[in-house]
Design an enzyme around this catalytic site. Structure first.
Site, PDB file in Angstrom:
ATOM      1  N   PRO A  69     -31.004  -2.304   1.709  1.00  0.00           N
ATOM      2  CA  PRO A  69     -30.730  -3.006   2.972  1.00  0.00           C
ATOM      3  C   PRO A  69     -31.824  -2.888   4.038  1.00  0.00           C
ATOM      4  O   PRO A  69     -31.791  -3.627   5.014  1.00  0.00           O
ATOM      5  CB  PRO A  69     -29.441  -2.345   3.497  1.00  0.00           C
ATOM      6  CG  PRO A  69     -29.009  -1.362   2.506  1.00  0.00           C
ATOM      7  CD  PRO A  69     -30.038  -1.232   1.449  1.00  0.00           C
ATOM      8  N   GLU A  70     -32.770  -1.994   3.863  1.00  0.00           N
ATOM      9  CA  GLU A  70     -33.781  -1.806   4.910  1.00  0.00           C
ATOM     10  C   GLU A  70     -34.689  -3.020   5.030  1.00  0.00           C
ATOM     11  O   GLU A  70     -35.078  -3.623   4.041  1.00  0.00           O
ATOM     12  CB  GLU A  70     -34.625  -0.559   4.639  1.00  0.00           C
ATOM     13  CG  GLU A  70     -33.821   0.740   4.617  1.00  0.00           C
ATOM     14  CD  GLU A  70     -33.142   1.068   5.944  1.00  0.00           C
ATOM     15  OE1 GLU A  70     -33.423   0.397   6.958  1.00  0.00           O
ATOM     16  OE2 GLU A  70     -32.316   2.001   5.950  1.00  0.00           O
ATOM     17  N   ARG A 311     -34.191 -10.140  19.340  1.00  0.00           N
ATOM     18  CA  ARG A 311     -33.500  -9.878  18.069  1.00  0.00           C
ATOM     19  C   ARG A 311     -32.030 -10.197  18.253  1.00  0.00           C
ATOM     20  O   ARG A 311     -31.407  -9.738  19.219  1.00  0.00           O
ATOM     21  CB  ARG A 311     -33.734  -8.407  17.711  1.00  0.00           C
ATOM     22  CG  ARG A 311     -33.134  -7.954  16.412  1.00  0.00           C
ATOM     23  CD  ARG A 311     -33.921  -8.429  15.211  1.00  0.00           C
ATOM     24  NE  ARG A 311     -33.569  -7.620  14.036  1.00  0.00           N
ATOM     25  CZ  ARG A 311     -32.464  -7.804  13.336  1.00  0.00           C
ATOM     26  NH1 ARG A 311     -31.645  -8.790  13.643  1.00  0.00           N
ATOM     27  NH2 ARG A 311     -32.205  -7.019  12.306  1.00  0.00           N
TER      28      ARG A 311
HETATM   29  N1  LIG Z   1     -39.852 -14.671  12.174  1.00  0.00           N
HETATM   30  C1  LIG Z   1     -39.068 -13.767  12.782  1.00  0.00           C
HETATM   31  N2  LIG Z   1     -38.244 -13.015  12.047  1.00  0.00           N
HETATM   32  C2  LIG Z   1     -37.483 -12.111  12.692  1.00  0.00           C
HETATM   33  C3  LIG Z   1     -37.524 -11.947  14.081  1.00  0.00           C
HETATM   34  N3  LIG Z   1     -36.674 -10.963  14.402  1.00  0.00           N
HETATM   35  C4  LIG Z   1     -36.117 -10.529  13.273  1.00  0.00           C
HETATM   36  N4  LIG Z   1     -36.605 -11.223  12.211  1.00  0.00           N
HETATM   37  C5  LIG Z   1     -36.237 -11.091  10.801  1.00  0.00           C
HETATM   38  O1  LIG Z   1     -35.269 -10.098  10.670  1.00  0.00           O
HETATM   39  C6  LIG Z   1     -35.826  -8.930  10.121  1.00  0.00           C
HETATM   40  C7  LIG Z   1     -35.440  -7.762  10.999  1.00  0.00           C
HETATM   41  O2  LIG Z   1     -35.427  -6.600  10.306  1.00  0.00           O
HETATM   42  P1  LIG Z   1     -36.504  -5.473  10.569  1.00  0.00           P
HETATM   43  O3  LIG Z   1     -37.830  -6.003  10.303  1.00  0.00           O
HETATM   44  O4  LIG Z   1     -36.124  -4.292   9.785  1.00  0.00           O
HETATM   45  O5  LIG Z   1     -36.430  -5.136  12.083  1.00  0.00           O
HETATM   46  P2  LIG Z   1     -35.233  -4.596  12.968  1.00  0.00           P
HETATM   47  O6  LIG Z   1     -35.232  -5.526  14.116  1.00  0.00           O
HETATM   48  O7  LIG Z   1     -35.409  -3.141  13.283  1.00  0.00           O
HETATM   49  O8  LIG Z   1     -33.923  -4.737  12.146  1.00  0.00           O
HETATM   50  P3  LIG Z   1     -33.083  -3.637  11.321  1.00  0.00           P
HETATM   51  O9  LIG Z   1     -33.978  -3.056  10.297  1.00  0.00           O
HETATM   52  O10 LIG Z   1     -31.985  -4.473  10.747  1.00  0.00           O
HETATM   53  O11 LIG Z   1     -32.627  -2.605  12.314  1.00  0.00           O
HETATM   54  C8  LIG Z   1     -37.327  -9.109  10.086  1.00  0.00           C
HETATM   55  O12 LIG Z   1     -37.954  -8.505   9.019  1.00  0.00           O
HETATM   56  C9  LIG Z   1     -37.453 -10.628  10.009  1.00  0.00           C
HETATM   57  O13 LIG Z   1     -37.326 -11.040   8.672  1.00  0.00           O
HETATM   58  C10 LIG Z   1     -38.412 -12.760  14.818  1.00  0.00           C
HETATM   59  O14 LIG Z   1     -38.520 -12.691  16.025  1.00  0.00           O
HETATM   60  N5  LIG Z   1     -39.154 -13.666  14.131  1.00  0.00           N
END
Ligand SMILES: Nc1nc2c(ncn2[C@@H]2O[C@H](COP(=O)(O)OP(=O)(O)OP(=O)(O)O)[C@@H](O)[C@H]2O)c(=O)[nH]1
Ligand SMILES: *[C@@H]1O[C@H](CO)[C@@H](O)[C@H](O)[C@H]1NC(C)=O
Ligand SMILES: *[C@@H]1O[C@H](CO)[C@@H](O)[C@H](O)[C@H]1NC(C)=O
Length: 446
Positions: A69-70, A311
């Site tokens: 899930p990460e 986010r």
């Molecule tokens: N293109 C894009 N993708 C995003 C954005 N925000 C989140 N994502 C997508 O959602 C994922 C978020 O997971 P993470 O990269 O792990 O970052 P996080 O915000 O800490 O999320 P968690 O790991 O779920 O806590 C990213 O890898 C992207 O695939 C954004 O602003 N732009």
């Protein structure tokens, strides 16, 4: 035409025979030469071959994987921990190489109809830049070099079933029965099958569980002394912590994680076209050689736009108190634009279509990077995320989302570019959040 065919055929037969004869005689000559030379040179020749093989044998491979899930950005963090472990192993005198776990099957990478598995690191990061920090290979190169789709041993890392004994923290590592259900199972030939990044033919010779508590390098003695096989995979590698978070070594690895050039170029084009932002005017000139990238904090100005990482999705499903409503976010954006005299705003977000519509209505001037389906097929969700991060990293002022690793990676990128920390370590507050603690400034140690 017909009468010429037999001639061609004959000619071919003749040619083939003569070629064959030539090849045969050449082989015979070679053999006799070799026979002669082996008499004189038998020792040195075989010695050279042996030591070459020995050198090849001495290479050991560290593979790793992370809890499914990460997300993308925590995985980038685990890479730093593993690179640190490999550095420790190499300091101890063994020739370890880090095998880069192919990207794919990420929970957030849900763009429909595009193939997102077995993606090599080279699609997102600059391999030569990573190489300067620690020896790395792509998984497919590991398969080719190591002689097939086999991992000698998988160590599934886990916490201690009993937790901390006596409530006391100590660093330790021990072979233990598996706490969770093992995600590998034996096939009919006695190999272990499991998830090897979508490489169905890959299998492991041996799998065992190991409880580990502490920093990444506590695994080093085990890999040196207890395990002698060539390739070892640490599954659930996020179980171990950073050797020294935000220390010199952490930052070297982080700085070496230079985004792939094509993604940076796309981001730069977008900046120039829609945000009037270029490296020269913004003082964000990037050195292709990261070891020379030592921009002083505040030396970079950044493009005249507000960079936003908003986010949503799972961050709002849990009704978290540290995440704003869209209305709250837009209000904050307007305040910041006014305060910093910026009339452009770039928004990176994972908001769903419904929220996006609302956002567009409330903030019609916002600029977003919106790939076409064709672009998306090429860039993948990971590439788009990187372009979003790259553009946010170049903004004059940035605001991100509370405890999002996506926002954290933008902070680091801005720190590398030399933007003023005041313009970087900012986050949205929840609408009702009273004490809205802002992100920590982690200074680069060069
Ligand atoms: N293109 C894009 N993708 C995003 C954005 N925000 C989140 N994502 C997508 O959602 C994922 C978020 O997971 P993470 O990269 O792990 O970052 P996080 O915000 O800490 O999320 P968690 O790991 O779920 O806590 C990213 O890898 C992207 O695939 C954004 O602003 N732009
Ligand atoms: C490694 O070997 C040492 C010495 O034989 C032993 O004490 C230790 O428990 C082993 N560690 C693991 C994790 O197997
Ligand atoms: C674009 O940036 C340049 C230099 O930073 C500036 O002189 C110019 O006025 C800007 N153009 C627009 C349309 O904002």
């Amino acid at each position: 035409m017909a009468h010429r065919e037999p001639i061609t055929a004959l000619l071919l037969i003749f040619l083939r025979q003569s070629v064959l004869k030539y090849v045969l005689s050449a082989i015979l000559i070679c053999i006799s030469v070799v026979t002669v030379s082996t008499h004189d040179d038998v020792f040195s020749a075989s010695h050279a071959v042996n030591s070459q093989m020995a050198r090849a044998r001495d290479i050991r491979y560290l593979l790793y994987d992370v809890n499914p899930p990460e997300g993308f950005n925590l995985r980038r963090d685990v890479y730093i921990r593993m690179a640190s472990l490999v550095k420790t192993l190499r300091k101890d005198g063994e020739d370890w190489v880090l095998v880069l776990p192919p990207w794919g099957r990420l929970y957030h990478w849900q763009s429909p109809d595009i193939h997102q598995v077995r993606i090599p690191w080279g699609e997102f990061f600059s391999l030569p830049s990573l190489q300067v920090n620690v020896p790395v290979v792509e998984f497919e190169d590991f398969i080719a070099e190591s002689g097939g789709p086999f991992v000698d041993q998988v160590l599934v890392l886990q916490n201690y079933a009993e937790g901390w004994t006596d409530g006391k923290w100590e660093e330790k590592v021990d072979e233990r029965p598996c706490v969770d259900k093992l995600m590998y199972s034996k096939d009919q030939q006695g190999f272990y099958r499991g998830w090897f990044w979508g490489y169905e033919e890959t299998r492991a010779h041996k799998v065992m569980c190991m409880s580990a508590q502490g920093h990444a390098s506590i695994i080093a003695p085990v890999l040196h002394s207890n395990i002698t096989v060539t390739s070892v995979m640490l599954d659930r590698a996020e179980t171990v912590l950073h050797d020294h978070y935000a220390g010199k070594d952490y930052w070297s690895t982080r700085r070496s994680m230079v985004f792939a050039k094509h993604l940076r170029l796309i981001g730069d084009d977008f900046r120039a076209k829609y945000l009037n932002s270029t490296d020269d005017s913004d003082h964000t000139v990037y050195n292709e050689d990261w070891t020379r990238m030592k921009a002083e904090l505040g030396s970079a100005e950044g493009g005249a736009y507000l960079g936003v990482h908003l986010r949503r999705k799972d961050f709002i499903w849990g009704h978290r108190k540290d995440v704003p409503s869209l209305k709250g976010a837009v209000k904050k954006i307007r305040t910041l634009m006014k305060k910093h005299k910026l009339n452009k705003v770039f928004v990176a977000t994972d908001a769903d279509d419904e929220e996006l519509e609302d956002l567009k209505r409330m903030l019609p001037e916002m600029v977003r990077f919106e790939p076409t389906l064709k672009d998306l097929e090429l860039l993948k969700d990971g590439g788009v995320a990187i372009i979003d991060q790259w553009i946010c990293a170049h903004a004059r002022f940035f605001i991100g989302t509370s405890v999002s690793t996506f926002s954290f990676r933008i902070h680091e990128e801005r720190e590398i570019l030399g933007l003023d920390p005041k313009s970087t370590y900012n986050r949205f507050c929840g609408d009702q959040e009273k004490e809205c603690e802002q992100p920590t400034h982690w200074k680069i140690v060069y």
